[in-house]
Design a protein around this motif. Structure first.
Motif, mmCIF file in Angstrom:
data_model
loop_
_atom_site.group_PDB
_atom_site.id
_atom_site.type_symbol
_atom_site.label_atom_id
_atom_site.label_comp_id
_atom_site.label_asym_id
_atom_site.label_seq_id
_atom_site.Cartn_x
_atom_site.Cartn_y
_atom_site.Cartn_z
ATOM 1 N N LYS A 156 26.480 98.408 37.868
ATOM 2 C CA LYS A 156 25.822 97.865 36.631
ATOM 3 C C LYS A 156 24.196 97.585 36.584
ATOM 4 O O LYS A 156 23.842 98.537 36.988
ATOM 5 C CB LYS A 156 26.574 96.546 36.293
ATOM 6 C CG LYS A 156 28.030 96.684 35.762
ATOM 7 C CD LYS A 156 28.763 95.535 35.450
ATOM 8 C CE LYS A 156 30.145 95.757 35.052
ATOM 9 N NZ LYS A 156 31.192 94.442 34.624
ATOM 10 N N LYS A 157 23.822 96.186 37.092
ATOM 11 C CA LYS A 157 22.583 96.012 37.233
ATOM 12 C C LYS A 157 22.100 96.019 38.713
ATOM 13 O O LYS A 157 20.652 95.759 39.074
ATOM 14 C CB LYS A 157 22.134 94.986 36.500
ATOM 15 C CG LYS A 157 22.032 94.741 34.951
ATOM 16 C CD LYS A 157 21.739 93.560 34.363
ATOM 17 C CE LYS A 157 21.531 93.780 32.672
ATOM 18 N NZ LYS A 157 21.141 92.618 32.061
ATOM 19 N N LEU A 158 22.920 96.282 39.835
ATOM 20 C CA LEU A 158 22.955 95.940 40.905
ATOM 21 C C LEU A 158 22.517 97.476 41.641
ATOM 22 O O LEU A 158 23.137 98.447 40.998
ATOM 23 C CB LEU A 158 23.870 95.189 41.619
ATOM 24 C CG LEU A 158 24.593 93.879 41.059
ATOM 25 C CD1 LEU A 158 25.721 93.467 41.888
ATOM 26 C CD2 LEU A 158 23.303 92.918 41.306
ATOM 27 N N ILE A 159 21.804 97.360 42.595
ATOM 28 C CA ILE A 159 21.663 98.717 43.491
ATOM 29 C C ILE A 159 22.176 98.536 44.696
ATOM 30 O O ILE A 159 21.768 97.539 45.502
ATOM 31 C CB ILE A 159 20.117 98.929 43.677
ATOM 32 C CG1 ILE A 159 19.477 99.395 42.211
ATOM 33 C CG2 ILE A 159 19.801 100.410 44.291
ATOM 34 C CD1 ILE A 159 17.916 99.606 42.311
ATOM 35 N N VAL A 160 23.183 99.141 45.019
ATOM 36 C CA VAL A 160 23.703 99.154 46.323
ATOM 37 C C VAL A 160 23.752 100.349 47.125
ATOM 38 O O VAL A 160 23.630 101.498 46.946
ATOM 39 C CB VAL A 160 25.594 98.924 45.996
ATOM 40 C CG1 VAL A 160 26.294 98.778 47.328
ATOM 41 C CG2 VAL A 160 25.693 98.112 44.979
ATOM 42 N N SER A 161 23.256 99.845 48.452
ATOM 43 C CA SER A 161 23.039 101.052 49.361
ATOM 44 C C SER A 161 24.049 100.925 50.713
ATOM 45 O O SER A 161 24.236 99.455 51.113
ATOM 46 C CB SER A 161 21.746 100.937 49.845
ATOM 47 O OG SER A 161 21.096 100.002 50.319
ATOM 48 N N SER A 162 24.329 101.784 51.516
ATOM 49 C CA SER A 162 24.868 101.490 52.648
ATOM 50 C C SER A 162 24.532 102.474 53.936
ATOM 51 O O SER A 162 24.666 103.668 53.357
ATOM 52 C CB SER A 162 26.352 101.699 52.285
ATOM 53 O OG SER A 162 27.263 101.391 53.444
ATOM 54 N N THR A 163 24.665 102.111 54.995
ATOM 55 C CA THR A 163 24.332 103.085 56.103
ATOM 56 C C THR A 163 25.466 103.070 57.134
ATOM 57 O O THR A 163 25.990 101.963 57.495
ATOM 58 C CB THR A 163 22.925 102.722 56.752
ATOM 59 O OG1 THR A 163 22.009 102.705 55.844
ATOM 60 C CG2 THR A 163 22.725 103.532 57.997
ATOM 61 N N ASN A 164 26.069 104.166 57.698
ATOM 62 C CA ASN A 164 26.860 104.224 58.718
ATOM 63 C C ASN A 164 26.187 105.124 60.018
ATOM 64 O O ASN A 164 26.258 106.113 59.814
ATOM 65 C CB ASN A 164 28.219 104.850 58.482
ATOM 66 C CG ASN A 164 29.004 103.925 57.565
ATOM 67 O OD1 ASN A 164 29.692 102.906 58.237
ATOM 68 N ND2 ASN A 164 29.061 103.867 56.271
ATOM 69 N N ARG A 165 25.357 104.470 60.753
ATOM 70 C CA ARG A 165 24.771 104.887 61.634
ATOM 71 C C ARG A 165 25.472 105.206 63.073
ATOM 72 O O ARG A 165 26.021 104.140 63.442
ATOM 73 C CB ARG A 165 23.552 104.368 61.964
ATOM 74 C CG ARG A 165 22.298 104.854 62.974
ATOM 75 C CD ARG A 165 21.145 104.128 62.869
ATOM 76 N NE ARG A 165 21.217 102.815 63.571
ATOM 77 C CZ ARG A 165 20.494 101.757 63.425
ATOM 78 N NH1 ARG A 165 19.788 101.891 62.550
ATOM 79 N NH2 ARG A 165 20.630 100.882 64.347
ATOM 80 N N LEU A 166 25.308 106.479 63.556
ATOM 81 C CA LEU A 166 25.938 106.616 64.955
ATOM 82 C C LEU A 166 24.932 106.905 65.917
ATOM 83 O O LEU A 166 23.820 107.646 65.623
ATOM 84 C CB LEU A 166 26.723 107.789 64.742
ATOM 85 C CG LEU A 166 27.767 108.073 66.153
ATOM 86 C CD1 LEU A 166 28.897 106.816 66.104
ATOM 87 C CD2 LEU A 166 28.468 109.412 65.903
ATOM 88 N N ASN A 219 20.734 94.945 46.163
ATOM 89 C CA ASN A 219 19.555 94.521 45.414
ATOM 90 C C ASN A 219 19.953 93.844 43.968
ATOM 91 O O ASN A 219 20.420 94.582 43.192
ATOM 92 C CB ASN A 219 18.443 95.722 45.372
ATOM 93 C CG ASN A 219 18.027 96.171 46.780
ATOM 94 O OD1 ASN A 219 17.004 95.540 47.188
ATOM 95 N ND2 ASN A 219 18.712 97.063 47.307
ATOM 96 N N PHE A 220 19.504 92.811 43.828
ATOM 97 C CA PHE A 220 19.647 92.186 42.405
ATOM 98 C C PHE A 220 18.649 92.359 41.296
ATOM 99 O O PHE A 220 17.410 92.881 41.679
ATOM 100 C CB PHE A 220 19.743 90.491 42.772
ATOM 101 C CG PHE A 220 21.180 90.197 43.542
ATOM 102 C CD1 PHE A 220 22.145 90.092 42.889
ATOM 103 C CD2 PHE A 220 21.098 90.337 44.844
ATOM 104 C CE1 PHE A 220 23.384 89.821 43.653
ATOM 105 C CE2 PHE A 220 22.011 89.950 45.559
ATOM 106 C CZ PHE A 220 23.164 89.540 45.255
#
Length: 217
Positions: free
Chosen positions: A113-123, A144-145
């Motif tokens: 929707k109006k949110l920006i979502v990010s995700s990291t899975n670092r090894l 991010n809102f």
């Protein structure tokens, strides 16, 4: 509406800053300062160079300094894959400990929707000049809102660090921050972190204030 969002965001920061998930043994205060450069090598690849310093305010002590080098590529609109290397100096009362850390860094990013979502899975594999080396997994999610004003963009996030040996989860972080300026040339962030670190089977909490400046070339 913007005033209401501002109040809600400040309230969320206060909650994050006072979470008591783990028993408190002692509390430290830190200032983190990050400066970085992001360079577009071509249409496919980006190069990022960052340097970061951790100051422990309790003792007026520069505890750690590190530098990152990373090359990454957007494989799709929502998936980015990077290879990185970190060199760090951990200052100790008796002797400095050097660390060298190769990393594999996959990242996801999407709109909700109006949110920006990010995700990291670092090894990453952590190698030390003193002490045992080990493999570690780092996971984060940042949200991010919508903008509060034309130049204030709030965000919240979490980070979990897990040693891939018998020790397991050993570091937890919750973030609350603001993108103060974000344009084609540079990005300026100010943020707060509540941190809990496991040491000798006890969790120690810290409060962190951070400032991050990144230039885009």
């Amino acid at each position: 509406m913007r005033n209401i969002l501002s109040i809600v965001f400040v309230f969320l920061l206060l909650i994050v800053g006072n979470i008591d998930v783990f028993s408190q043994v002692e509390r430290s205060f830190y200032l983190w300062n990050t400066t970085g450069f992001q360079v577009g090598l071509n249409d496919s690849y980006d190069l990022a160079v960052n340097t970061k310093t951790h100051y422990r305010l309790n003792d007026h002590f520069r505890e750690m300094t590190y530098m990152d080098f990373a090359v990454s590529r957007d494989l799709t609109d929502w998936f980015n894959l990077g290879l990185a290397f970190r060199a760090a100096q951990n200052r100790k009362p008796s002797v400095d400990v050097m660390e060298y850390r190769p990393q594999l860094v996959p990242k996801l990013k999407f709109n909700l929707k109006k949110l920006i979502v990010s995700s990291t899975n670092r090894l990453e594999y952590r190698m030390f000049s003193q002490g045992d080396n080990y493999l570690r997994h780092y996971h984060n999610i940042f949200i991010n809102f919508p903008s509060l004003t034309s130049w204030l963009d709030p965000y919240l996030g979490e980070g979990l660090f897990t040693k891939l040996n018998s020790e397991g989860l050993h570091l937890v972080r919750f973030y609350g921050g603001l993108h103060l300026l974000d344009n084609k040339s540079f990005k300026l962030d100010a943020y707060y972190v509540w941190q809990s670190l496991k040491s000798d089977d006890r969790w120690k909490e810290s409060d962190i204030l951070g400032l991050s400046l990144k230039f885009r070339i």
